[in-house]
Design an enzyme around this catalytic site. Sequence first.
Site, PDB file in Angstrom:
ATOM      1  CE  LYS A  13      -2.199  -0.743   3.869  1.00  0.00           C
ATOM      2  NZ  LYS A  13      -1.834  -2.106   4.283  1.00  0.00           N
ATOM      3  NE  ARG A  88      -4.417  -0.453   9.793  1.00  0.00           N
ATOM      4  CZ  ARG A  88      -3.332   0.076   9.215  1.00  0.00           C
ATOM      5  NH1 ARG A  88      -3.299   1.314   8.844  1.00  0.00           N
ATOM      6  NH2 ARG A  88      -2.258  -0.680   9.028  1.00  0.00           N
ATOM      7  NE  ARG A 127       6.967  -3.124   6.030  1.00  0.00           N
ATOM      8  CZ  ARG A 127       5.663  -2.851   6.011  1.00  0.00           C
ATOM      9  NH1 ARG A 127       5.103  -2.360   4.926  1.00  0.00           N
ATOM     10  NH2 ARG A 127       4.908  -3.108   7.057  1.00  0.00           N
ATOM     11  NE  ARG A 133       6.471  -0.633   9.672  1.00  0.00           N
ATOM     12  CZ  ARG A 133       5.272  -0.480   9.111  1.00  0.00           C
ATOM     13  NH1 ARG A 133       5.163   0.087   7.922  1.00  0.00           N
ATOM     14  NH2 ARG A 133       4.201  -0.901   9.728  1.00  0.00           N
ATOM     15  NE  ARG A 144       1.584  -4.303  11.180  1.00  0.00           N
ATOM     16  CZ  ARG A 144       2.816  -4.563  10.735  1.00  0.00           C
ATOM     17  NH1 ARG A 144       3.738  -5.008  11.553  1.00  0.00           N
ATOM     18  NH2 ARG A 144       3.109  -4.362   9.490  1.00  0.00           N
TER      19      ARG A 144
HETATM   20  P1  AMP Z   1       0.697   1.162   8.585  1.00  0.00           P
HETATM   21  O1  AMP Z   1       1.941   1.916   8.263  1.00  0.00           O
HETATM   22  O2  AMP Z   1      -0.487   1.641   7.773  1.00  0.00           O
HETATM   23  O3  AMP Z   1       0.878  -0.321   8.501  1.00  0.00           O
HETATM   24  O4  AMP Z   1       0.328   1.499  10.109  1.00  0.00           O
HETATM   25  C1  AMP Z   1       1.213   1.156  11.158  1.00  0.00           C
HETATM   26  C2  AMP Z   1       0.474   1.132  12.482  1.00  0.00           C
HETATM   27  O5  AMP Z   1      -0.080   2.428  12.753  1.00  0.00           O
HETATM   28  C3  AMP Z   1      -0.704   0.180  12.561  1.00  0.00           C
HETATM   29  O6  AMP Z   1      -0.307  -1.147  12.835  1.00  0.00           O
HETATM   30  C4  AMP Z   1      -1.492   0.816  13.703  1.00  0.00           C
HETATM   31  O7  AMP Z   1      -0.891   0.565  14.948  1.00  0.00           O
HETATM   32  C5  AMP Z   1      -1.337   2.294  13.407  1.00  0.00           C
HETATM   33  N1  AMP Z   1      -2.380   2.775  12.479  1.00  0.00           N
HETATM   34  C6  AMP Z   1      -2.204   3.259  11.220  1.00  0.00           C
HETATM   35  N2  AMP Z   1      -3.378   3.600  10.662  1.00  0.00           N
HETATM   36  C7  AMP Z   1      -4.333   3.322  11.584  1.00  0.00           C
HETATM   37  C8  AMP Z   1      -5.752   3.422  11.598  1.00  0.00           C
HETATM   38  N3  AMP Z   1      -6.436   3.877  10.526  1.00  0.00           N
HETATM   39  N4  AMP Z   1      -6.404   3.047  12.724  1.00  0.00           N
HETATM   40  C9  AMP Z   1      -5.744   2.596  13.804  1.00  0.00           C
HETATM   41  N5  AMP Z   1      -4.411   2.437  13.841  1.00  0.00           N
HETATM   42  C10 AMP Z   1      -3.686   2.798  12.753  1.00  0.00           C
END
Ligand code: AMP
Length: 191
Positions: A13, A88, A127, A133, A144
Site C-alpha cells: 500500500k 481500518r 521489510r 520497523r 497485525r
Molecule cells: P501502517 O503503516 O499503515 O501499517 O500502520 C502502522 C500502524 O499504525 C498500525 O499497525 C497501527 O498501529 C497504526 N495505524 C495506522 N493507521 C491506523 C488506523 N487507521 N487506525 C488505527 N491504527 C492505525
Amino acid sequence: MRLLIMGAPGAGKGTQAVGIAAHYGVPAISTGDIFRSNVKNGTPLGKQVDAIMKAGNYVPDELTEQIVADRLDHPDAGAGFLLDGFPRTMHQVDALDDYLDKHGKALDAVICLDVEPEDLIARLIKRAEIEKRPDDNEETIRHRMDVYLESTRPLLDAYEGRGLLVKVDGNGSVEEVSTRIAAAVDSAVGH
Ligand code: AMP
C-alpha cells in the site's frame, strides 16, 4: 480524485500510494506515517501511540479520526487525496463518510491490493530486515495480519456493496502494479 488504498499488511500500500497520488496530483496521506513521525519526534501523540503500534494493535478510532480530519482540512487535500491505511474499522468508515458528507464530497474509488497471504508474511519479514520497523518482528506481523483480517478486511465488502471497490492484482514489480492500478482506477471512474 478522492481515493483510498486498502490491502493486508505487506500488500504494498505505502509504496503504491506515493506513486498513485503523484499520478493523480493529490497528496498521499498515510496514518501509519503520521503516527511514526510523531513517535520519532517524541510528541505527546507519539508517546500515546508508541506502545500500541509496537504491539501491532490499532490506535483508538476517535484519535485516528481526528488526525485524519485535521489533515484533510489542509488546503492541499481540498481537490483530492489518497488515504493509505485509513479507514481500518467500520467506525472509521462512518467517520470518513460524515466528514465527506459535511464537506459535500465523496470517494471516487477504493483500491484494494490483492496479494497471496503466504507472500505477505514473506514480504513483511523482508521489510523488517530492510526498514527495521519496530512493529515488523514475526510475532507482531502475525498479530497485525489477524487484526487486519478481523477488523479491516470486512470493510472491503462494505465498499464493494457501494460499487466503489477496484480490485488490483498486487503481485509483480512496483511499476507493473502501479500501471495496473492507474488503468483500473481510470476505467472505474470513467476517465
Ligand atoms: P501502517 O503503516 O499503515 O501499517 O500502520 C502502522 C500502524 O499504525 C498500525 O499497525 C497501527 O498501529 C497504526 N495505524 C495506522 N493507521 C491506523 C488506523 N487507521 N487506525 C488505527 N491504527 C492505525
